[in-house]
Design a protein around this motif. Structure first.
Motif, mmCIF file in Angstrom:
data_model
loop_
_atom_site.group_PDB
_atom_site.id
_atom_site.type_symbol
_atom_site.label_atom_id
_atom_site.label_comp_id
_atom_site.label_asym_id
_atom_site.label_seq_id
_atom_site.Cartn_x
_atom_site.Cartn_y
_atom_site.Cartn_z
ATOM 1 N N ARG A 274 34.276 48.907 38.959
ATOM 2 C CA ARG A 274 34.285 47.540 39.495
ATOM 3 C C ARG A 274 35.490 46.761 38.964
ATOM 4 N NH1 ARG A 274 28.806 47.827 38.501
ATOM 5 N NH2 ARG A 274 29.031 46.734 36.545
ATOM 6 N N GLU A 275 35.764 46.901 37.651
ATOM 7 C CA GLU A 275 36.903 46.197 37.060
ATOM 8 C C GLU A 275 38.223 46.704 37.639
ATOM 9 O OE1 GLU A 275 36.270 46.899 32.892
ATOM 10 O OE2 GLU A 275 34.705 45.363 32.737
ATOM 11 N N ALA A 276 38.332 48.013 37.828
ATOM 12 C CA ALA A 276 39.560 48.581 38.392
ATOM 13 C C ALA A 276 39.756 48.107 39.830
ATOM 14 C CB ALA A 276 39.505 50.108 38.329
ATOM 15 N N LYS A 277 38.673 48.048 40.587
ATOM 16 C CA LYS A 277 38.775 47.572 41.976
ATOM 17 C C LYS A 277 39.213 46.112 42.002
ATOM 18 C CE LYS A 277 35.578 50.649 44.375
ATOM 19 N NZ LYS A 277 34.328 50.744 45.131
ATOM 20 N N ALA A 278 38.719 45.310 41.058
ATOM 21 C CA ALA A 278 39.132 43.905 40.993
ATOM 22 C C ALA A 278 40.624 43.805 40.675
ATOM 23 C CB ALA A 278 38.299 43.164 39.940
ATOM 24 N N GLN A 279 41.102 44.627 39.750
ATOM 25 C CA GLN A 279 42.528 44.627 39.417
ATOM 26 C C GLN A 279 43.362 45.064 40.615
ATOM 27 O OE1 GLN A 279 42.778 47.195 36.001
ATOM 28 N NE2 GLN A 279 42.396 45.533 34.548
ATOM 29 N N VAL A 280 42.905 46.067 41.331
ATOM 30 C CA VAL A 280 43.628 46.537 42.510
ATOM 31 C C VAL A 280 43.715 45.418 43.543
ATOM 32 C CG1 VAL A 280 43.446 48.097 44.506
ATOM 33 C CG2 VAL A 280 43.162 48.992 42.193
ATOM 34 N N THR A 281 42.647 44.666 43.708
ATOM 35 C CA THR A 281 42.641 43.560 44.668
ATOM 36 C C THR A 281 43.672 42.504 44.282
ATOM 37 O OG1 THR A 281 40.303 43.937 45.143
ATOM 38 C CG2 THR A 281 41.187 41.782 45.724
ATOM 39 N N VAL A 282 43.749 42.189 43.000
ATOM 40 C CA VAL A 282 44.729 41.203 42.524
ATOM 41 C C VAL A 282 46.150 41.709 42.750
ATOM 42 C CG1 VAL A 282 45.646 40.091 40.448
ATOM 43 C CG2 VAL A 282 43.185 40.120 40.850
ATOM 44 N N VAL A 283 46.402 42.951 42.360
ATOM 45 C CA VAL A 283 47.745 43.523 42.514
ATOM 46 C C VAL A 283 48.111 43.622 43.999
ATOM 47 C CG1 VAL A 283 49.124 45.615 42.166
ATOM 48 C CG2 VAL A 283 47.716 44.719 40.307
ATOM 49 N N GLN A 284 47.163 43.995 44.843
ATOM 50 C CA GLN A 284 47.431 44.087 46.285
ATOM 51 C C GLN A 284 47.790 42.712 46.839
ATOM 52 O OE1 GLN A 284 47.512 47.026 48.173
ATOM 53 N NE2 GLN A 284 48.506 45.647 49.603
ATOM 54 N N GLY A 285 47.117 41.666 46.366
ATOM 55 C CA GLY A 285 47.458 40.304 46.802
ATOM 56 C C GLY A 285 48.878 39.938 46.412
ATOM 57 N N LYS A 286 49.275 40.282 45.189
ATOM 58 C CA LYS A 286 50.644 39.998 44.742
ATOM 59 C C LYS A 286 51.650 40.803 45.558
ATOM 60 C CE LYS A 286 49.450 38.786 39.979
ATOM 61 N NZ LYS A 286 49.574 39.168 38.564
#
Length: 133
Positions: free
Chosen positions: A85-97
């Motif tokens: 879950r934490e990794a998916k949240a980080q991926v979402t943030v990085v994808q937004g950037k």
């Protein structure tokens, strides 16, 4: 609609085998689904046998005990799910950037192309003064 006497007998015999730890048709887990499989009747039939279900619930109403290995496995699974879950949240943030950077890059490219077109119309060859030494 109650079940027939023959079905009730099958269910009671299956219950006895499961509770004794001697199943013939299942893995022995004390579940209503296994009760149906052990008796070789449908799941719906088990739920129509209300009296037998009441007996089952009275006998199986104790908590399911897990081995230390099962407890450790479940804790590991829970920890891995949390990490995922934490990794998916980080991926979402990085994808937004990344999406924002791609948009900025596309805008800068379009602006650069536009400026090049404007500059092409104004290009003139001008002789520069030569400095003599």
């Amino acid at each position: 609609m109650p079940v027939s006497a023959a079905t009730a007998t099958k269910l009671r015999e299956a219950m006895a085998r499961l509770l004794a730890g001697e199943p013939l048709h299942t893995n022995g887990a004390l579940t209503k689904e296994n009760l149906a499989r052990e008796a070789q009747v449908s799941h719906a039939t088990v739920h129509r046998a209300e009296e037998i279900l009441a007996e089952w619930d009275a006998k199986v109403a104790r908590p399911v005990l897990r081995t230390p290995g099962e407890v450790q496995r479940d804790e590991t699974i829970a920890d891995l799910r949390k990490q995922l879950r934490e990794a998916k949240a980080q991926v979402t943030v990085v994808q937004g950037k990344l999406d924002a950077l791609a948009t900025v890059t596309a805008n800068l490219y379009a602006e650069n192309q536009s400026l090049k077109k404007k500059a092409d119309g104004r290009r003139r060859v001008v002789a520069l003064p030569v400095q003599e030494d």
